[in-house]
Scaffold this motif. Structure first.
Motif, PDB file in Angstrom:
ATOM      1  N   ASP A  93      12.474  -6.212 -20.343  1.00 50.67           N
ATOM      2  CA  ASP A  93      11.062  -5.872 -20.518  1.00 50.67           C
ATOM      3  C   ASP A  93      10.617  -4.821 -19.503  1.00 50.67           C
ATOM      4  OD1 ASP A  93      11.385  -7.503 -18.347  1.00 50.67           O
ATOM      5  OD2 ASP A  93       9.645  -8.776 -18.765  1.00 50.67           O
ATOM      6  N   ARG A  94      11.461  -3.814 -19.277  1.00 51.17           N
ATOM      7  CA  ARG A  94      11.136  -2.798 -18.294  1.00 51.17           C
ATOM      8  C   ARG A  94       9.870  -2.063 -18.685  1.00 51.17           C
ATOM      9  NH1 ARG A  94      11.648   2.591 -17.297  1.00 51.17           N
ATOM     10  NH2 ARG A  94      12.711   3.101 -19.242  1.00 51.17           N
ATOM     11  N   GLY A  95       8.960  -1.968 -17.737  1.00 51.45           N
ATOM     12  CA  GLY A  95       7.745  -1.206 -17.957  1.00 51.45           C
ATOM     13  C   GLY A  95       7.923   0.234 -17.496  1.00 51.45           C
ATOM     14  N   PHE A  96       6.818   0.961 -17.409  1.00 53.39           N
ATOM     15  CA  PHE A  96       6.857   2.343 -16.944  1.00 53.39           C
ATOM     16  C   PHE A  96       7.332   2.347 -15.494  1.00 53.39           C
ATOM     17  CE2 PHE A  96       5.177   6.245 -15.196  1.00 53.39           C
ATOM     18  CZ  PHE A  96       5.411   7.168 -16.205  1.00 53.39           C
ATOM     19  N   THR A  97       8.412   3.067 -15.229  1.00 52.46           N
ATOM     20  CA  THR A  97       9.061   3.015 -13.924  1.00 52.46           C
ATOM     21  C   THR A  97       9.060   4.387 -13.260  1.00 52.46           C
ATOM     22  OG1 THR A  97      10.501   1.216 -14.669  1.00 52.46           O
ATOM     23  CG2 THR A  97      11.197   2.431 -12.705  1.00 52.46           C
ATOM     24  N   VAL A  98       8.667   4.406 -11.997  1.00 54.41           N
ATOM     25  CA  VAL A  98       8.670   5.608 -11.178  1.00 54.41           C
ATOM     26  C   VAL A  98       9.571   5.357  -9.979  1.00 54.41           C
ATOM     27  CG1 VAL A  98       7.280   7.157  -9.741  1.00 54.41           C
ATOM     28  CG2 VAL A  98       6.332   6.235 -11.875  1.00 54.41           C
ATOM     29  N   CYS A  99      10.386   6.339  -9.623  1.00 53.20           N
ATOM     30  CA  CYS A  99      11.211   6.187  -8.425  1.00 53.20           C
ATOM     31  C   CYS A  99      10.975   7.362  -7.484  1.00 53.20           C
ATOM     32  CB  CYS A  99      12.685   6.030  -8.772  1.00 53.20           C
ATOM     33  SG  CYS A  99      13.382   7.252  -9.881  1.00 53.20           S
ATOM     34  N   CYS A 100      11.032   7.068  -6.194  1.00 51.59           N
ATOM     35  CA  CYS A 100      10.853   8.076  -5.165  1.00 51.59           C
ATOM     36  C   CYS A 100      11.526   7.582  -3.897  1.00 51.59           C
ATOM     37  CB  CYS A 100       9.367   8.356  -4.920  1.00 51.59           C
ATOM     38  SG  CYS A 100       8.461   6.979  -4.188  1.00 51.59           S
ATOM     39  N   SER A 101      11.466   8.363  -2.842  1.00 56.64           N
ATOM     40  CA  SER A 101      12.052   7.963  -1.564  1.00 56.64           C
ATOM     41  C   SER A 101      10.945   7.486  -0.627  1.00 56.64           C
ATOM     42  CB  SER A 101      12.798   9.145  -0.934  1.00 56.64           C
ATOM     43  OG  SER A 101      11.887  10.015  -0.289  1.00 56.64           O
ATOM     44  N   PRO A 102      11.302   6.927   0.546  1.00 61.32           N
ATOM     45  CA  PRO A 102      10.263   6.543   1.509  1.00 61.32           C
ATOM     46  C   PRO A 102       9.403   7.709   1.971  1.00 61.32           C
ATOM     47  CG  PRO A 102      12.329   5.451   2.056  1.00 61.32           C
ATOM     48  CD  PRO A 102      12.634   6.435   0.955  1.00 61.32           C
ATOM     49  N   VAL A 103       9.914   8.940   1.813  1.00 58.66           N
ATOM     50  CA  VAL A 103       9.129  10.120   2.201  1.00 58.66           C
ATOM     51  C   VAL A 103       7.833  10.191   1.407  1.00 58.66           C
ATOM     52  CG1 VAL A 103       9.100  12.649   2.233  1.00 58.66           C
ATOM     53  CG2 VAL A 103      11.182  11.422   2.921  1.00 58.66           C
ATOM     54  N   THR A 104       7.883   9.864   0.124  1.00 58.91           N
ATOM     55  CA  THR A 104       6.699   9.965  -0.742  1.00 58.91           C
ATOM     56  C   THR A 104       6.187   8.598  -1.204  1.00 58.91           C
ATOM     57  OG1 THR A 104       8.236  10.374  -2.587  1.00 58.91           O
ATOM     58  CG2 THR A 104       7.179  12.294  -1.592  1.00 58.91           C
ATOM     59  N   GLU A 105       6.705   7.524  -0.619  1.00 59.46           N
ATOM     60  CA  GLU A 105       6.299   6.173  -1.038  1.00 59.46           C
ATOM     61  C   GLU A 105       4.798   5.948  -0.859  1.00 59.46           C
ATOM     62  OE1 GLU A 105       7.198   1.461   0.055  1.00 59.46           O
ATOM     63  OE2 GLU A 105       8.240   3.067   1.131  1.00 59.46           O
ATOM     64  N   ASP A 106       4.258   6.245   0.332  1.00 61.21           N
ATOM     65  CA  ASP A 106       2.834   6.027   0.573  1.00 61.21           C
ATOM     66  C   ASP A 106       1.981   6.886  -0.357  1.00 61.21           C
ATOM     67  OD1 ASP A 106       3.378   4.208   2.517  1.00 61.21           O
ATOM     68  OD2 ASP A 106       2.998   5.539   4.208  1.00 61.21           O
ATOM     69  N   LEU A 107       2.456   8.100  -0.623  1.00 65.61           N
ATOM     70  CA  LEU A 107       1.748   8.981  -1.545  1.00 65.61           C
ATOM     71  C   LEU A 107       1.649   8.339  -2.932  1.00 65.61           C
ATOM     72  CD1 LEU A 107       0.581  11.779  -2.413  1.00 65.61           C
ATOM     73  CD2 LEU A 107       2.956  12.479  -2.828  1.00 65.61           C
ATOM     74  N   MET A 108       2.777   7.803  -3.419  1.00 67.91           N
ATOM     75  CA  MET A 108       2.783   7.217  -4.757  1.00 67.91           C
ATOM     76  C   MET A 108       1.909   5.975  -4.836  1.00 67.91           C
ATOM     77  SD  MET A 108       4.381   9.264  -6.618  1.00 67.91           S
ATOM     78  CE  MET A 108       4.009   8.219  -8.009  1.00 67.91           C
ATOM     79  N   THR A 109       1.994   5.102  -3.839  1.00 68.74           N
ATOM     80  CA  THR A 109       1.177   3.888  -3.879  1.00 68.74           C
ATOM     81  C   THR A 109      -0.311   4.248  -3.814  1.00 68.74           C
ATOM     82  OG1 THR A 109       1.441   3.616  -1.480  1.00 68.74           O
ATOM     83  CG2 THR A 109       2.961   2.418  -2.895  1.00 68.74           C
ATOM     84  N   SER A 110      -0.644   5.299  -3.062  1.00 65.10           N
ATOM     85  CA  SER A 110      -2.031   5.745  -2.992  1.00 65.10           C
ATOM     86  C   SER A 110      -2.501   6.287  -4.338  1.00 65.10           C
ATOM     87  CB  SER A 110      -2.166   6.831  -1.917  1.00 65.10           C
ATOM     88  OG  SER A 110      -3.465   7.385  -1.911  1.00 65.10           O
ATOM     89  N   VAL A 111      -1.632   7.039  -5.013  1.00 63.17           N
ATOM     90  CA  VAL A 111      -1.977   7.586  -6.336  1.00 63.17           C
ATOM     91  C   VAL A 111      -2.178   6.463  -7.343  1.00 63.17           C
ATOM     92  CG1 VAL A 111      -0.991   8.831  -8.311  1.00 63.17           C
ATOM     93  CG2 VAL A 111      -0.954   9.865  -6.048  1.00 63.17           C
ATOM     94  N   PHE A 112      -1.265   5.491  -7.349  1.00 61.26           N
ATOM     95  CA  PHE A 112      -1.406   4.375  -8.293  1.00 61.26           C
ATOM     96  C   PHE A 112      -2.701   3.609  -8.046  1.00 61.26           C
ATOM     97  CE2 PHE A 112       3.504   4.128  -8.422  1.00 61.26           C
ATOM     98  CZ  PHE A 112       3.530   5.180  -9.328  1.00 61.26           C
ATOM     99  N   SER A 113      -3.042   3.446  -6.762  1.00 64.23           N
ATOM    100  CA  SER A 113      -4.272   2.735  -6.433  1.00 64.23           C
ATOM    101  C   SER A 113      -5.501   3.507  -6.901  1.00 64.23           C
ATOM    102  CB  SER A 113      -4.343   2.515  -4.915  1.00 64.23           C
ATOM    103  OG  SER A 113      -5.542   1.880  -4.559  1.00 64.23           O
ATOM    104  N   SER A 114      -5.499   4.827  -6.674  1.00 71.46           N
ATOM    105  CA  SER A 114      -6.663   5.628  -7.068  1.00 71.46           C
ATOM    106  C   SER A 114      -6.821   5.693  -8.581  1.00 71.46           C
ATOM    107  CB  SER A 114      -6.550   7.042  -6.494  1.00 71.46           C
ATOM    108  OG  SER A 114      -5.472   7.749  -7.081  1.00 71.46           O
ATOM    109  N   LEU A 115      -5.695   5.660  -9.309  1.00 75.44           N
ATOM    110  CA  LEU A 115      -5.731   5.699 -10.767  1.00 75.44           C
ATOM    111  C   LEU A 115      -5.867   4.314 -11.395  1.00 75.44           C
ATOM    112  CD1 LEU A 115      -2.924   8.353 -11.471  1.00 75.44           C
ATOM    113  CD2 LEU A 115      -5.407   8.702 -11.494  1.00 75.44           C
TER     114      LEU A 115
END
Length: 269
Positions: A93-115
């Motif tokens: 049941d895989r949902g929409f999956t995004v992968c990144c490194s720790p370099v951009t981890e905080d950026l991605m979590t911030s984007v998901f939160s804002s959206l």
């Protein structure tokens, strides 16, 4: 009919259970044996026993203590990443999956939160693993730090878009280097080669704190240091080691477009 696929992981030929591996993953996620026990609904001694079972198979420690709690060793990180990848392959049941490194981890979590995106699965690993996730159909969007890895996608026909740029800090403590496992490291060492600098890579690490305390020379993305509120003196202007961050995706649907536009609005440079 309910049919599910399960995997088994062998470490040095010895079987470790999924429950043990889930416990190690929980320790990595929470940074604490106690917090991992609470999350999994088991006792702290059971957490220690599961970790000991993994270490018996690995033959090396997979966790270590620091001032803020418990972190994984390089070997522990390798085991967790292999487990996460195998679980993703078998997910029904895989949902929409995004992968990144720790370099951009905080950026991605911030984007998901804002959206207000709560239905996105985020996988944190190095570029090698994230490229493999995309190739094997286990991720829908990847942020790639090292532009040299983009050549690995040539035959797959994925869409790509540069979403920003980052500079790298060069901490010069002499010719002996410790190589961080994340970021555009190949770009950085190619810079040294272009300058005909003599150096040796004597260690590698997944741990930012281990690298900072190593007394060796290293490269690290300035953006990551800023997010961690760390300031280090660089031997060269970080813009000299500027590299692109690239989004690689299968199809440009509404969710992908929203994520990419939100990242680009942060003006990475």
């Amino acid at each position: 009919m309910d049919i599910r696929t399960r995997t088994e992981q062998l470490i040095n030929g010895q079987s470790v259970t999924n429950r043990q591996l889930q416990t190690l993953l929980a320790v990595a996620r929470t940074g604490s044996m106690t917090a991992a026990a609470k999350e999994l609904g088991i006792s702290v001694p059971v957490v220690h026993r599961y970790i000991s079972n993994i270490e018996a198979a690995a033959g090396v420690p997979v966790t270590k203590s620091n001032a803020s709690g418990t972190v994984l060793t390089d070997e522990g990180t390798e085991i967790v990443e292999a487990f996460s990848a195998s679980e993703a392959r078998c997910a029904d049941d895989r949902g929409f999956t995004v992968c990144c490194s720790p370099v951009t981890e905080d950026l991605m979590t911030s984007v998901f939160s804002s959206l207000k995106m709560t239905d996105v699965e985020l996988v944190i690993s190095d570029d090698v693993h994230n490229v493999r996730m995309m190739k094997e159909g286990l991720a829908d969007l990847a942020l790639i730090d090292d532009p040299l890895y983009l050549y690995d996608f040539d035959e797959y026909g994925y869409d790509m878009e540069e979403i920003g740029y980052m500079g790298m800090v060069y901490v010069d403590n002499g010719p002996s280097f410790i190589r961080y496992k994340y970021g555009a490291q190949r770009v950085a060492f190619m810079f040294l080669d272009s300058m005909s600098r003599k150096y040796s890579i004597d260690a590698e690490t997944y741990s930012l704190s281990e690298m900072l305390g190593s007394n060796k020379s290293f490269f690290v993305d300035e953006f990551l240091l800023t997010r961690k509120r760390l300031k280090l003196k660089s031997a060269v202007d970080p813009k000299v080691l500027r590299h692109a961050i690239t989004a690689v995706f299968r199809t440009e649907d509404r969710k992908v477009t929203r994520i990419i536009n939100a990242i680009k609005s942060r003006h990475l440079d």
